[in-house]
Write an enzyme that holds these catalytic residues in place. Structure first.
Site, short mmCIF file in Angstrom:
data_model
loop_
_atom_site.label_atom_id
_atom_site.label_comp_id
_atom_site.label_asym_id
_atom_site.label_seq_id
_atom_site.Cartn_x
_atom_site.Cartn_y
_atom_site.Cartn_z
N SER A 143 0.86 -1.20 0.00
CA SER A 143 0.00 0.00 0.00
C SER A 143 0.88 1.23 0.00
O SER A 143 2.00 1.21 0.54
CB SER A 143 -0.87 0.03 1.25
N TYR A 156 -1.73 0.20 10.78
CA TYR A 156 -1.96 -0.26 9.39
C TYR A 156 -0.74 0.10 8.53
O TYR A 156 -0.22 -0.73 7.78
CB TYR A 156 -3.24 0.35 8.81
P1 NDP Z 1 -11.59 -6.00 0.67
O1 NDP Z 1 -12.05 -5.73 2.08
O2 NDP Z 1 -12.58 -5.83 -0.43
O3 NDP Z 1 -10.94 -7.47 0.58
C1 NDP Z 1 -10.13 -7.97 1.60
C2 NDP Z 1 -10.00 -9.48 1.42
O4 NDP Z 1 -9.15 -9.97 2.47
C3 NDP Z 1 -11.33 -10.20 1.55
O5 NDP Z 1 -11.43 -11.21 0.58
C4 NDP Z 1 -11.26 -10.83 2.93
O6 NDP Z 1 -11.96 -12.08 2.95
C5 NDP Z 1 -9.76 -11.09 3.07
N1 NDP Z 1 -9.40 -11.21 4.49
C6 NDP Z 1 -9.40 -10.23 5.43
N2 NDP Z 1 -9.11 -10.75 6.62
C7 NDP Z 1 -8.93 -12.09 6.44
C8 NDP Z 1 -8.64 -13.17 7.31
N3 NDP Z 1 -8.45 -13.01 8.64
N4 NDP Z 1 -8.54 -14.42 6.79
C9 NDP Z 1 -8.72 -14.61 5.47
N5 NDP Z 1 -9.00 -13.63 4.59
C10 NDP Z 1 -9.11 -12.38 5.08
O7 NDP Z 1 -10.35 -5.01 0.47
P2 NDP Z 1 -9.32 -4.82 -0.74
O8 NDP Z 1 -9.64 -5.68 -1.89
O9 NDP Z 1 -9.18 -3.35 -0.95
O10 NDP Z 1 -7.99 -5.30 0.00
C11 NDP Z 1 -7.09 -6.22 -0.55
C12 NDP Z 1 -5.68 -5.82 -0.15
O11 NDP Z 1 -5.39 -4.56 -0.74
C13 NDP Z 1 -5.45 -5.65 1.34
O12 NDP Z 1 -4.21 -6.22 1.68
C14 NDP Z 1 -5.40 -4.13 1.53
O13 NDP Z 1 -4.64 -3.75 2.64
C15 NDP Z 1 -4.77 -3.72 0.21
N6 NDP Z 1 -4.97 -2.33 -0.19
C16 NDP Z 1 -6.22 -1.82 -0.36
C17 NDP Z 1 -6.36 -0.51 -0.75
C18 NDP Z 1 -7.70 0.13 -0.90
O14 NDP Z 1 -7.77 1.38 -0.94
N7 NDP Z 1 -8.78 -0.62 -1.05
C19 NDP Z 1 -5.18 0.35 -1.02
C20 NDP Z 1 -3.93 -0.29 -0.79
C21 NDP Z 1 -3.82 -1.59 -0.41
P3 NDP Z 1 -12.99 -12.54 4.09
O15 NDP Z 1 -13.54 -11.32 4.74
O16 NDP Z 1 -14.01 -13.35 3.35
O17 NDP Z 1 -12.15 -13.38 5.00
C1 8X3 Z 2 -5.09 1.59 1.72
C2 8X3 Z 2 -4.73 2.94 1.26
O1 8X3 Z 2 -4.28 5.32 2.03
O2 8X3 Z 2 -6.29 4.25 2.84
O3 8X3 Z 2 -3.96 0.80 1.89
O4 8X3 Z 2 -4.17 3.61 3.71
S1 8X3 Z 2 -4.88 4.07 2.54
#
Ligand code: NDP
Ligand code: 8X3
Length: 255
Positions: A143, A156
């Protein structure tokens, strides 16, 4: 990509992971998908098999629990492990956005256990097979928060800095085994991320993207597609990808 190669995507029940699993299926990989919400995994599995004619394997576990991770991985058929070419370490979350003085230690544990320790468990398992297979590619979802801290982002941000650091370490350690390691560090992506972060408060989640056209999960999946389709001699180490209206966490040109 070799014929019948397999790939694993963690956190495929929504957002970036779901889009990535569909992208990999479109490229012809058999895809193993993981997450806690079994119904969403089963729906995605049907969609993958129906739309793309590849096989899908559901691994339903909480990535924070080492025993669940190892037991689930054990269930993956040997033929999938022997053809494992790609692991996308995507499962992750932020919980809360609070001054560190008022932080909730349960939220801290959850972020550290999911974003850092879960990534380690999955990577170690996949590396064992990739080494035996003569190579592979691991893509870690980091991120912008891991590169630039922002107020109240504290734990985070630290977990995502750890993902950056682990990506670099893995790249070095896995060099002798022909395993590529890459990271993708997005800015704002419109997924369930903010709803999860604000514990279901939709108004707070929507405010994050107010006046901004954020990235989509497909934007990140197509970045991963670019990374994993480079020739064998090319490894993209790190990609920072932002919405046009966002330069860094605090620099957002809202309309
Ligand atoms: P979502 O919340 O849409 O997806 C997150 C996924 O992670 C879900 O499929 C969830 O599955 C899974 N997950 C979370 N906790 C667990 C757990 N304990 N065990 C197994 N699976 C888990 O968010 P994003 O698609 O945005 O996030 C994906 C990645 O991208 C993350 O690592 C996030 O930090 C990163 N990211 C996101 C950004 C954003 O702005 N959206 C920006 C930068 C990075 P379930 O709940 O079914 O277990
Ligand atoms: C998610 C992006 O800027 O909300 O990783 O932390 S931010």
């Amino acid at each position: 990509m070799k014929p019948q190669s397999s790939a694993i995507v963690t956190g495929a029940t929504s957002g970036i992971g779901r889009a990535t699993a569909l992208m990999l299926a479109r490229l012809g990989y058999n895809v193993a998908i993981t997450g806690r919400r079994l119904n969403l995994l089963l729906d995605l599995c049907s969609e993958i098999e129906k739309e793309h004619g590849v096989e899908c394997y559901v691994l339903n576990f909480d990535i924070r629990d080492k025993h669940e991770v190892f037991d689930a991985y054990d269930m993956l058929p040997e033929s999938w492990k022997d053809s494992l070419a790609v692991l996308v370490n995507n499962a992750g979350l932020a919980l809360g956005c609070t001054n560190i003085a008022d932080g909730n230690d349960a939220d801290w544990d959850c972020m550290i256990d999911t974003n850092v320790k879960g990534l380690l468990y999955m990577s170690q398992l996949a590396i064992g097979n990739m080494k035996a297979n003569g190579g592979g590619h691991i893509v870690n979802i980091a991120s912008v928060a891991g590169k630039h801290v922002y107020q109240n982002g504290n734990v985070y941000c630290a977990t995502k800095a750890a993902v950056d650091s682990l990506t670099q370490s893995m790249r070095v350690d896995l060099l002798p085994f022909n395993i590529k390691v890459s990271s993708v560090a997005p800015g704002m992506v419109n997924t369930e991320f903010s709803t999860v972060r604000y514990h279901g408060d939709k108004a707070k989640a929507d405010a994050v993207y107010e006046g901004v056209e954020p990235l989509t999960a497909d934007d990140i999946a197509s970045t991963i597609e670019f990374i994993i389709t480079r020739p064998a001699h090319v490894c993209i180490n790190d990609v920072l990808i932002m919405p046009t209206q966002q330069a860094m966490p605090y620099y957002v040109n809202r309309k």
